[in-house]
Scaffold this motif. Structure first.
Motif: not given
Length: 149
Positions: A80-90
């Motif tokens: 997920i980091d490699a494709v510049n994604e984040t999983v952020d609930a804020t």
């Protein structure tokens, strides 16, 4: 909080490579066909995965992609980091400006959830997903054999 198709497809693509690389490099067209994804979109994702050192690629006939290290060492968070994604609930993306100048009263709740999700994804390796898929395949074969007896 949402993992976009970019992150989902990147995980799917690298898992497919891990499942099939024992036969040599895995072509984008094979991944696309097996997973029902666009080859051109997969090429973009593999470019990101290659830049981050998760896969290596070989061009030409017989070319394709392979993992650069053991699937035990590659986590879903790495992909997920490699494709510049984040999983952020804020709501604020972690910048603590949910309400313009300051944090909202539930910021810590959502930040904590984001951390839990991140920790979970860091704890799941590609090899674990490969094992799950192989177990499912073996279970399906056993069921088919018992039906055809």
């Amino acid at each position: 909080m949402r993992l976009t198709t970019k992150g989902r497809y990147a995980v799917t693509a690298i898992l497919d490579v891990a499942l099939y690389e024992c036969n040599g490099p895995v072509s984008v067209s094979d991944v696309a066909e097996r997973q029902g994804l666009s080859p051109s979109y997969l090429e973009k994702l593999f470019s990101h995965l290659k830049k981050k050192g998760l896969v290596s690629g070989r061009k030409g006939p017989g070319g394709g992609y392979k993992l650069t290290e053991s699937s035990h060492l590659i986590t879903i968070a790495n992909v997920i980091d490699a494709v510049n994604e984040t999983v952020d609930a804020t709501k604020c993306g972690g910048s603590k400006n949910c309400r313009g100048q300051g944090r909202c009263i539930t910021h810590d709740l959502w930040a904590g959830l984001s951390n839990e999700i991140r920790n979970f994804l860091e704890g799941v390796s590609i090899s674990q997903l490969v094992a799950q898929q192989k177990n499912k395949k073996n279970t399906n074969v056993k069921i088919l054999k018992s039906i055809t007896r």
